[in-house]
Design an enzyme around this catalytic site. Structure first.
Site, short mmCIF file in Angstrom:
data_model
loop_
_atom_site.label_atom_id
_atom_site.label_comp_id
_atom_site.label_asym_id
_atom_site.label_seq_id
_atom_site.Cartn_x
_atom_site.Cartn_y
_atom_site.Cartn_z
NE ARG A 234 0.12 1.04 2.15
CZ ARG A 234 -0.01 -0.14 1.67
NH1 ARG A 234 0.80 -0.77 1.09
NH2 ARG A 234 -1.29 -0.79 1.74
CD GLU A 262 1.63 3.65 -4.95
OE1 GLU A 262 2.59 3.07 -4.67
OE2 GLU A 262 0.39 3.23 -4.52
CG HIS A 284 0.86 -0.49 -4.88
ND1 HIS A 284 0.90 0.68 -3.93
CD2 HIS A 284 0.76 -1.52 -4.07
CE1 HIS A 284 0.42 0.19 -3.08
NE2 HIS A 284 0.32 -1.20 -2.84
#
Length: 313
Positions: A234, A262, A284
């Protein structure tokens, strides 16, 4: 019953979501802004969300809401305590993306390890054509075999990475961020010892109080020259400003599939370093192979089915 999907776009346009029609009327939103969440879920019985936040106030104002399906493993976008108090079931999907994340870990590692950015540019820019040499060994790379691979977070994904790293011939060690994981097959190390002894380090840990800002200026300096640091856990585990400075000041490499915010803001210091060839960032996507997303959808269907059976519906 009314089913609302809040961020269907994150599941991909190639998934057939019509399988959800068996449960009732499905309303699908590609994306949802926080200001739109309540209006979209106020009449829902079941809500499916990947990253859209559902808080206590949302749940208190939605008397028909019975089930929240999180289209992910992590549950930090839903107020679990409030859901339990109000009597709303929350179900996530675990284990669907392990193989995808493991594969992406090695895609990133090998890209950086073998200097693929440089060599791809060398050929396509015709620099190799002009060189007169049959090969180019100007940017040396090393083999994984015999090197030390350190894993931060030895959960299911971490163990999957460890097995593949072993198959490459690496010596695997790990640091348990919770202090609870123990695996006699691999060497357990302290964080500083791992950072200072491994040529490749990959992070597969959740973001919590133990891992927030775990990698920072104070311990980035322990990394060996030419070492590779990968984060597939993360954002927020690595201090991004500190990493940007380290990349410009030393010969180290980094591969990130996650960042603290993000999508990544355009003013993130990582986008403005000089040593861009030593940094790889993907948006991601480690979790998102087609196979993983199919498993994710199957998991959501199973969660709804089991909930309805439990409720006698």
């Amino acid at each position: 019953m009314n089913i609302v999907i809040l961020d269907a776009k994150t599941l991909g346009d190639d998934l057939d979501l019509s399988v959800l029609d068996q449960f009732g009327k499905v309303v699908r939103y590609e994306t949802t802004d926080p200001s739109e969440t309540y209006e979209r879920i106020r009449n829902a019985t079941i809500v499916i969300t990947n990253k859209v936040v559902i808080g206590k106030l949302h749940m208190q104002r939605c008397p028909l809401l019975k089930l929240i399906c999180i289209a992910a493993t992590g549950t930090n976008n839903v107020d679990l305590e409030a859901a339990a108090q109000i009597g709303i079931e929350v179900k996530n999907v675990a284990g669907y993306s392990t193989r995808s994340v493991v594969q992406h870990t090695f895609a990133m590692a090998l890209y950086l390890l073998e200097k693929m950015a440089y060599y791809d540019h060398s050929v396509k820019s015709k620099e190799w054509s002009r060189s007169g040499l049959f090969t180019d060994v100007s940017h040396p790379f090393f083999e994984i075999a015999g090197k030390n691979w350190g894993i931060i977070g030895l959960g299911e994904i971490g163990r999957g990475v460890a097995k593949v790293a072993e198959a490459f011939g690496a010596n695997v060690s790990y640091y348990s961020t919770s202090g609870k994981n123990s695996d006699a097959h691999y060497t357990q190390q302290g964080l500083e010892e791992l950072l200072g002894s491994c040529e490749i380090i990959s992070i597969h840990a959740p973001l919590n109080t133990q891992t927030q800002n775990l990698i920072h200026a104070g311990n980035l300096k322990l990394l060996r020259e030419n070492s590779i640091l990968l984060n597939l856990g993360r954002g927020g585990i690595i201090n991004e400003a500190n990493l940007a400075k380290a990349l410009d000041n030393r010969t180290i490499y980094a591969g990130l599939d996650v960042v603290e915010k993000e999508p990544i803001p355009t003013d993130n210091p990582l986008l403005h370093i000089e040593a861009q060839e030593r940094l790889l960032i993907t948006p991601h996507i480690a979790w998102s192979s087609k196979e993983a997303r199919v498993k994710l959808l199957e998991g959501i269907v199973e969660n709804i089915t089991s909930f309805l059976k439990q409720e006698g519906i």
